[in-house]
Scaffold this active site. Structure first.
Site, mmCIF file in Angstrom:
data_model
loop_
_atom_site.group_PDB
_atom_site.id
_atom_site.type_symbol
_atom_site.label_atom_id
_atom_site.label_comp_id
_atom_site.label_asym_id
_atom_site.label_seq_id
_atom_site.Cartn_x
_atom_site.Cartn_y
_atom_site.Cartn_z
ATOM 1 N N GLU A 395 0.824 -1.211 0.000
ATOM 2 C CA GLU A 395 0.000 0.000 0.000
ATOM 3 C C GLU A 395 0.860 1.264 0.000
ATOM 4 O O GLU A 395 0.471 2.282 -0.568
ATOM 5 C CB GLU A 395 -0.967 -0.007 1.185
ATOM 6 C CG GLU A 395 -1.955 -1.168 1.193
ATOM 7 C CD GLU A 395 -2.796 -1.279 -0.080
ATOM 8 O OE1 GLU A 395 -2.940 -0.267 -0.800
ATOM 9 O OE2 GLU A 395 -3.292 -2.383 -0.367
ATOM 10 N N HIS A 398 1.583 2.118 -3.573
ATOM 11 C CA HIS A 398 0.488 2.892 -4.169
ATOM 12 C C HIS A 398 0.562 4.355 -3.726
ATOM 13 O O HIS A 398 0.429 5.279 -4.533
ATOM 14 C CB HIS A 398 -0.862 2.328 -3.719
ATOM 15 C CG HIS A 398 -1.255 1.054 -4.380
ATOM 16 N ND1 HIS A 398 -1.242 0.878 -5.756
ATOM 17 C CD2 HIS A 398 -1.728 -0.114 -3.866
ATOM 18 C CE1 HIS A 398 -1.662 -0.339 -6.046
ATOM 19 N NE2 HIS A 398 -1.964 -0.965 -4.930
ATOM 20 N N HIS A 401 3.399 6.297 -5.257
ATOM 21 C CA HIS A 401 3.085 6.558 -6.668
ATOM 22 C C HIS A 401 2.157 7.772 -6.756
ATOM 23 O O HIS A 401 2.384 8.701 -7.537
ATOM 24 C CB HIS A 401 2.424 5.318 -7.281
ATOM 25 C CG HIS A 401 2.356 5.335 -8.777
ATOM 26 N ND1 HIS A 401 1.894 4.267 -9.519
ATOM 27 C CD2 HIS A 401 2.679 6.286 -9.688
ATOM 28 C CE1 HIS A 401 1.948 4.570 -10.799
ATOM 29 N NE2 HIS A 401 2.411 5.790 -10.934
#
Length: 604
Positions: A395, A398, A401
């Site tokens: 996570e 993510h 990003h």
């Protein structure tokens, strides 16, 4: 922190604040949220005034696009805040209401803005080009405008686009109903744990039970879980059937050959990429069967059942990973990504990006989410085990990003496509695993982590491809005018399990009901991207570890690129070509190598 001595889940108020995400960085009060809710409506009205005027001048087109960005950015904050508050505790009526209002507002905005794309498409190509030359500010929107022109065959008239937008709230019903049934209403029985004490089964604790070395506990948890879903199988089948019909309706409305083609087109990906994945996995299905056989042998079982899939096959190794230890381990594992990345990661931990522990009514699972202009947020249901150590790394991938995209791109290109969404998350897991395998000297622990890595391949590549094939099958059935009855769903799901797990696996009848509990089946052909993302991440991680700084620079450029180009092109620049089966085969070659390593260690 959760008190494990308590056998029922704590209330939200009983969780220490340092383990709760800080949503006050979005809105300091609910009243501030109300102000932006009102502001969204005001901006929407302004944008409404541009209808019919975008095509009249370059200036109007630019002003309209700017206003659309402003509207979407503000709506994003409103929507995300309401949903995150609701996910903290789905039984909280106040935030149920806020989430419903945010959802309705989103539909209203979609309806109001539905004229924009058809109107841009009505501008002749030569005129649109002259607009871009005339108004310098439109250069920013070049890729956005090119993407609209690309999808021209699937854009309808302004009237029909508005009508489709107005169906949005109805279209969300299957997912919403599934979510409420699956997160708020469904109740599981208690089972006896390893000590013989009655403990409430929850989705958060399910994997803990399935990892138990006590086979009776695993079997009891498995049966309790799926018997509960089985008691609601008709309802779950009806919900899934409705969702599939929704996808097919939109595909037909937009003149696509199938729901699959319609879904993939958003990423500018062809069905061949999807089919290549399934075909490449099928060609390498023997590796999965080999792993199943190894698992059966190491567990010393006459029969391997579905509830034996998660328990570690290395005996007498129980690794507990408290949350604070997980943070430090993840930092060490991600060191190859450089100091810039690590510094920002540390800020994320300090700024309470993460909601750590399970509480009553909290949405299950894990995700990373957020909106432009705020930092990302991570929902966890952390259980102090190796799985959740890797979930944390995943996570954070993510979130980083999103952080890099939002920090380096204007709003219009801040959202990266789902096709690349799983690359950053899986790359983090890959680097973490590499660090652990390099630094563990204990043979049993090394075998344990090799097993865990093999499990990542099983769960992320093989299992998600099985899910992807199931999704393809159920859509094709409905496209052929067949009804998705519970019996048909069970039958298809059973056969896939037989094919993927092979002759050494006893495919228990209750596993046929697993389709009923998978939320990703309501995300319209999403799951295949886990497998393609894992493959791309495996290749990129190898480049980072072997090349160092140049590969890191390419990778960080990829993270910072957001949605400024098509996902396949962004990955090409990072060093991976997803138009070919090569990255998938490379990942499966790593899976084979891990099997070889494990078998060699066992033979020593």
């Amino acid at each position: 922190m959760v008190d494990e001595s308590k056998k029922s889940l704590p209330k939200r108020s009983e969780i220490d604040k340092k383990y709760q995400w800080n949503l006050e960085t979005i809105y300091t009060t609910d009243e501030k949220w109300e102000e932006d809710f009102k502001r969204v409506k005001e901006i929407a009205e302004q944008l409404k005034g541009f209808e019919g005027k975008l095509k009249s001048s370059a200036k109007n087109l630019l002003e309209g696009l700017k206003l659309q960005d402003q509207l979407s950015e503000t709506l994003g904050k409103v929507f995300v805040y309401a949903r995150l508050r609701k996910d903290e505790d789905n039984t909280n009526a106040k935030y149920q209401a806020l989430a419903d209002r945010a959802s309705s507002l989103s539909i209203q905005v979609s309806s109001i803005t539905s004229y924009i794309v058809p109107e841009i498409l009505s501008i002749p190509t030569e005129k649109l080009e002259s607009f871009i030359k005339e108004e310098k500010g439109l250069a920013l929107y070049r890729h956005y405008l090119d993407e609209i022109v690309r999808t021209k065959p699937h854009i309808l008239s302004p009237e029909l686009e508005q009508l489709l937008a107005q169906t949005g709230e109805i279209a969300q019903a299957p997912d919403h109903i599934f979510g409420m049934l699956n997160n708020a209403d469904i109740k599981f029985p208690t089972i006896r744990d390893e000590q013989g004490e009655e403990v409430e089964l929850t989705k958060g604790r399910y994997i803990q039970f399935m990892e138990s070395t006590d086979r009776r506990v695993r079997k009891d948890a498995f049966e309790a879980m799926y018997q509960t879903y089985g008691s609601l199988k008709n309802t779950f089948a009806a919900i899934l059937n409705s969702d599939v019909k929704k996808n097919i309706f939109y595909a037909k409305a937009r003149h696509y050959a199938s729901a699959l083609e319609a879904s993939l087109d958003d990423d500018n990906v062809t069905p061949e990429v999807y089919n290549n994945l399934i075909e490449t996995i099928k060609k390498n299905i023997n590796l999965m069967h080999r792993y199943v056989s190894l698992r059966k042998k190491m567990l010393d079982l006459d029969e391997l059942h579905m509830y034996d899939l998660y328990t570690p096959i290395v005996k007498d190794v129980k690794i507990k990973v408290p949350y604070e230890e997980a943070i430090e381990t993840v930092k060490k594992g991600l060191k190859p990504l450089g100091q810039e990345y690590l510094d920002q990661l540390a800020k994320g931990f300090e700024s309470r990006w993460i909601d750590v522990y399970e509480n009553q009514g909290k949405t299950s699972g894990a995700y990373s989410w957020g909106s432009y202009g705020t930092h990302p947020y991570i929902l966890l249901n952390y259980q102090d085990n190796v799985n959740d150590l890797f979930t944390l790394a995943h996570e954070l991938g993510h979130s980083m990003h999103s952080f890099y995209s939002n920090s380096n791109q204007p709003y219009i290109y801040s959202h990266y496509k789902i096709f690349v969404a799983e690359v950053a998350s899986t790359l983090n897991e890959t680097l973490l695993m590499h660090y652990l395998l390099e630094n563990i000297t204990d043979k049993k622990e090394k075998l344990y982590y090799l097993n865990h890595y093999l499990e990542q391949f099983r769960a992320t590549v093989y299992r998600q491809t099985m899910f992807a094939e199931f999704e393809k099958m159920i859509h094709e059935k409905v496209e052929a005018s067949e009804a998705l009855t519970p019996d048909l769903l069970n039958e298809m799901y059973h056969q896939l399990n037989v094919e993927y797990y092979g002759p050494e696996m006893v495919v228990d009848e209750l596993i046929d009901l697993e389709w009923a509990r998978i939320p990703h089946f309501y995300m319209n052909f999403y799951v295949y991207k886990y497998a393609t993302g894992f493959s791309a991440a495996t290749s990129l991680a190898k480049q980072i570890l072997e090349e160092g700084a140049p590969a890191v620079e390419r990778y960080l450029t990829f993270l910072k690129s957001g949605g400024s180009d098509y996902p396949v092109e962004l990955l090409k620049k990072a060093g991976v070509d997803m138009n070919t089966p090569k990255p998938i085969q490379q990942a499966l070659d790593v899976f084979k190598d891990l099997l070889d390593q494990m078998e060699q260690l066992l033979a020593e």
